[in-house]
Design a protein around this motif. Structure first.
Motif, PDB file in Angstrom:
ATOM      1  N   LYS A  25       0.840  -1.198   0.000  1.00 20.09           N
ATOM      2  CA  LYS A  25       0.000   0.000   0.000  1.00 20.09           C
ATOM      3  C   LYS A  25       0.874   1.247   0.000  1.00 20.09           C
ATOM      4  O   LYS A  25       1.884   1.316   0.686  1.00 20.09           O
ATOM      5  CB  LYS A  25      -0.864   0.028   1.258  1.00 20.09           C
ATOM      6  CG  LYS A  25      -1.852  -1.098   1.359  1.00 20.09           C
ATOM      7  CD  LYS A  25      -2.586  -0.992   2.689  1.00 20.09           C
ATOM      8  CE  LYS A  25      -3.368  -2.239   2.972  1.00 20.09           C
ATOM      9  NZ  LYS A  25      -3.952  -2.211   4.316  1.00 20.09           N
ATOM     10  N   SER A  26       0.469   2.235  -0.761  1.00 14.42           N
ATOM     11  CA  SER A  26       1.195   3.503  -0.813  1.00 14.42           C
ATOM     12  C   SER A  26       0.940   4.301   0.451  1.00 14.42           C
ATOM     13  O   SER A  26      -0.145   4.259   1.019  1.00 14.42           O
ATOM     14  CB  SER A  26       0.718   4.312  -2.021  1.00 14.42           C
ATOM     15  OG  SER A  26       1.262   5.607  -1.978  1.00 14.42           O
ATOM     16  N   GLU A  27       1.936   5.023   0.888  1.00 15.35           N
ATOM     17  CA  GLU A  27       1.741   5.939   2.010  1.00 15.35           C
ATOM     18  C   GLU A  27       1.522   7.359   1.502  1.00 15.35           C
ATOM     19  O   GLU A  27       1.433   8.291   2.281  1.00 15.35           O
ATOM     20  CB  GLU A  27       2.930   5.869   2.965  1.00 15.35           C
ATOM     21  CG  GLU A  27       2.944   4.574   3.734  1.00 15.35           C
ATOM     22  CD  GLU A  27       3.861   4.625   4.935  1.00 15.35           C
ATOM     23  OE1 GLU A  27       4.683   5.547   5.042  1.00 15.35           O
ATOM     24  OE2 GLU A  27       3.757   3.721   5.756  1.00 15.35           O
ATOM     25  N   GLU A  75       4.720  11.108   2.279  1.00 17.04           N
ATOM     26  CA  GLU A  75       5.791  10.199   2.703  1.00 17.04           C
ATOM     27  C   GLU A  75       6.964  10.285   1.735  1.00 17.04           C
ATOM     28  O   GLU A  75       8.121  10.306   2.146  1.00 17.04           O
ATOM     29  CB  GLU A  75       5.268   8.762   2.780  1.00 17.04           C
ATOM     30  CG  GLU A  75       6.320   7.733   3.098  1.00 17.04           C
ATOM     31  CD  GLU A  75       6.925   7.837   4.491  1.00 17.04           C
ATOM     32  OE1 GLU A  75       7.893   7.120   4.773  1.00 17.04           O
ATOM     33  OE2 GLU A  75       6.455   8.653   5.304  1.00 17.04           O
ATOM     34  N   LEU A  76       6.698  10.353   0.447  1.00 14.77           N
ATOM     35  CA  LEU A  76       7.768  10.468  -0.553  1.00 14.77           C
ATOM     36  C   LEU A  76       8.537  11.778  -0.376  1.00 14.77           C
ATOM     37  O   LEU A  76       9.764  11.798  -0.468  1.00 14.77           O
ATOM     38  CB  LEU A  76       7.201  10.376  -1.966  1.00 14.77           C
ATOM     39  CG  LEU A  76       6.611   9.024  -2.346  1.00 14.77           C
ATOM     40  CD1 LEU A  76       5.966   9.099  -3.725  1.00 14.77           C
ATOM     41  CD2 LEU A  76       7.660   7.946  -2.303  1.00 14.77           C
ATOM     42  N   LYS A  77       7.828  12.857  -0.105  1.00 15.55           N
ATOM     43  CA  LYS A  77       8.487  14.146   0.123  1.00 15.55           C
ATOM     44  C   LYS A  77       9.395  14.072   1.349  1.00 15.55           C
ATOM     45  O   LYS A  77      10.506  14.579   1.345  1.00 15.55           O
ATOM     46  CB  LYS A  77       7.444  15.246   0.321  1.00 15.55           C
ATOM     47  CG  LYS A  77       6.749  15.665  -0.952  1.00 15.55           C
ATOM     48  CD  LYS A  77       5.724  16.750  -0.652  1.00 15.55           C
ATOM     49  CE  LYS A  77       4.947  17.156  -1.873  1.00 15.55           C
ATOM     50  NZ  LYS A  77       3.899  18.143  -1.559  1.00 15.55           N
ATOM     51  N   ARG A  78       8.893  13.443   2.424  1.00 12.88           N
ATOM     52  CA  ARG A  78       9.676  13.317   3.649  1.00 12.88           C
ATOM     53  C   ARG A  78      10.939  12.504   3.399  1.00 12.88           C
ATOM     54  O   ARG A  78      12.031  12.878   3.826  1.00 12.88           O
ATOM     55  CB  ARG A  78       8.830  12.650   4.738  1.00 12.88           C
ATOM     56  CG  ARG A  78       9.529  12.581   6.081  1.00 12.88           C
ATOM     57  CD  ARG A  78       8.760  11.755   7.089  1.00 12.88           C
ATOM     58  NE  ARG A  78       8.738  10.343   6.750  1.00 12.88           N
ATOM     59  CZ  ARG A  78       9.766   9.504   6.892  1.00 12.88           C
ATOM     60  NH1 ARG A  78      10.910   9.937   7.353  1.00 12.88           N
ATOM     61  NH2 ARG A  78       9.647   8.231   6.576  1.00 12.88           N
ATOM     62  N   LEU A  79      10.822  11.399   2.666  1.00 15.53           N
ATOM     63  CA  LEU A  79      11.978  10.560   2.371  1.00 15.53           C
ATOM     64  C   LEU A  79      12.994  11.289   1.493  1.00 15.53           C
ATOM     65  O   LEU A  79      14.199  11.187   1.700  1.00 15.53           O
ATOM     66  CB  LEU A  79      11.532   9.263   1.691  1.00 15.53           C
ATOM     67  CG  LEU A  79      10.763   8.293   2.573  1.00 15.53           C
ATOM     68  CD1 LEU A  79      10.179   7.166   1.732  1.00 15.53           C
ATOM     69  CD2 LEU A  79      11.643   7.745   3.671  1.00 15.53           C
ATOM     70  N   LYS A  80      12.499  12.040   0.523  1.00 17.70           N
ATOM     71  CA  LYS A  80      13.377  12.785  -0.374  1.00 17.70           C
ATOM     72  C   LYS A  80      14.154  13.845   0.409  1.00 17.70           C
ATOM     73  O   LYS A  80      15.356  14.019   0.219  1.00 17.70           O
ATOM     74  CB  LYS A  80      12.543  13.432  -1.479  1.00 17.70           C
ATOM     75  CG  LYS A  80      13.337  13.946  -2.628  1.00 17.70           C
ATOM     76  CD  LYS A  80      12.399  14.406  -3.733  1.00 17.70           C
ATOM     77  CE  LYS A  80      13.156  14.844  -4.939  1.00 17.70           C
ATOM     78  NZ  LYS A  80      12.289  15.284  -6.025  1.00 17.70           N
TER      79      LYS A  80
END
Length: 62
Positions: free
Chosen positions: A44-46, A50-55
């Motif tokens: 499942k996608s978060e 979440e992608l912005k935070r990881l980047k």
């Protein structure tokens, strides 16, 4: 026949890190209705946040 020595992962830092990461994302795995038969499911996608935070975290110097 000698007893097989089992590995001791309790004190292995790499194993502990992998275990922590696996447990942290476990809630995102969703099995397909026939998972036991097919071995297929999905993650499942978060979402975009979440992608912005990881980047952003990847940009930070360690």
């Amino acid at each position: 026949m000698p007893e097989e020595k089992k590995p001791d992962f309790k004190n292995d830092p790499l194993f502990q890190e992998v275990l922590r990461e696996g447990l942290a994302i476990q809630h995102r795995f969703s099995a397909a209705p026939v998972y036991a038969k097919t071995g297929k499911g999905y993650l499942k996608s978060e979402g975009v946040e979440e992608l912005k935070r990881l980047k952003e975290a990847a940009r930070q110097p360690k």
